[in-house]
Design a protein around this motif. Structure first.
Motif, mmCIF file in Angstrom:
data_model
loop_
_atom_site.group_PDB
_atom_site.id
_atom_site.type_symbol
_atom_site.label_atom_id
_atom_site.label_comp_id
_atom_site.label_asym_id
_atom_site.label_seq_id
_atom_site.Cartn_x
_atom_site.Cartn_y
_atom_site.Cartn_z
ATOM 1 N N GLY A 14 0.824 -1.303 -0.011
ATOM 2 C CA GLY A 14 -0.018 0.109 0.121
ATOM 3 C C GLY A 14 0.882 1.328 -0.053
ATOM 4 O O GLY A 14 0.580 2.464 -0.633
ATOM 5 N N SER A 32 1.504 2.594 -3.423
ATOM 6 C CA SER A 32 0.535 2.933 -4.179
ATOM 7 C C SER A 32 0.338 4.183 -4.724
ATOM 8 O O SER A 32 1.015 5.127 -4.277
ATOM 9 N N ASP A 41 -2.208 6.170 -4.914
ATOM 10 C CA ASP A 41 -3.299 6.936 -4.409
ATOM 11 C C ASP A 41 -2.574 7.242 -3.268
ATOM 12 O O ASP A 41 -1.937 6.624 -2.084
ATOM 13 N N GLN A 47 -4.113 8.552 -0.467
ATOM 14 C CA GLN A 47 -5.007 8.197 0.658
ATOM 15 C C GLN A 47 -4.420 6.800 0.954
ATOM 16 O O GLN A 47 -4.144 6.307 2.143
ATOM 17 N N ALA A 48 -4.046 6.019 0.086
ATOM 18 C CA ALA A 48 -3.695 4.575 0.420
ATOM 19 C C ALA A 48 -2.415 4.286 1.099
ATOM 20 O O ALA A 48 -2.115 3.746 1.989
ATOM 21 N N ARG A 49 -1.403 5.457 0.470
ATOM 22 C CA ARG A 49 -0.115 5.592 1.027
ATOM 23 C C ARG A 49 -0.053 5.890 2.635
ATOM 24 O O ARG A 49 0.594 5.163 3.513
ATOM 25 N N ALA A 63 -2.849 5.459 4.703
ATOM 26 C CA ALA A 63 -3.313 4.589 5.402
ATOM 27 C C ALA A 63 -2.488 3.465 5.680
ATOM 28 O O ALA A 63 -2.362 2.779 6.762
ATOM 29 N N ALA A 64 -1.687 3.018 4.337
ATOM 30 C CA ALA A 64 -0.821 1.966 4.801
ATOM 31 C C ALA A 64 0.298 2.281 5.830
ATOM 32 O O ALA A 64 0.504 1.496 6.806
#
Length: 79
Positions: A20, A23, A25, A27-29, A31-32
């Motif tokens: 992630g 990613s 994205d 937001q994905a980074r 969140a990861a």
């Protein structure tokens, strides 16, 4: 197929979350990075990736990486 995180070993959880970070994205980074921070010592292998995320173009991803590294504490040394 969705596999509940509880079924996965911590090592597999770390692997999926590390993916992630890469990613496209933001937001994905973020969140990861936040998820890695909750995994403690198990996530120490991701410390270099978290350190790289400190230079991300998005402030939310940078903040999440910083917080995660802080939670890893001594386990993030050398990153």
């Amino acid at each position: 197929m969705v596999v509940p995180a509880v079924v996965l070993g911590v090592g597999m959880q770390v692997l999926f979350v590390r993916l992630g970070i890469a990613s496209s994205d933001s937001q994905a980074r973020g969140a990861a990075a936040a998820a890695l921070g909750t995994l403690g010592e198990s996530a120490q292998g991701a410390a270099p990736q978290l350190a790289e995320l400190l230079a991300d173009s998005e402030s939310e991803a940078r903040a999440a990486a910083s917080a995660a590294l802080g939670k890893l504490g001594e386990h993030a040394k050398g990153a």
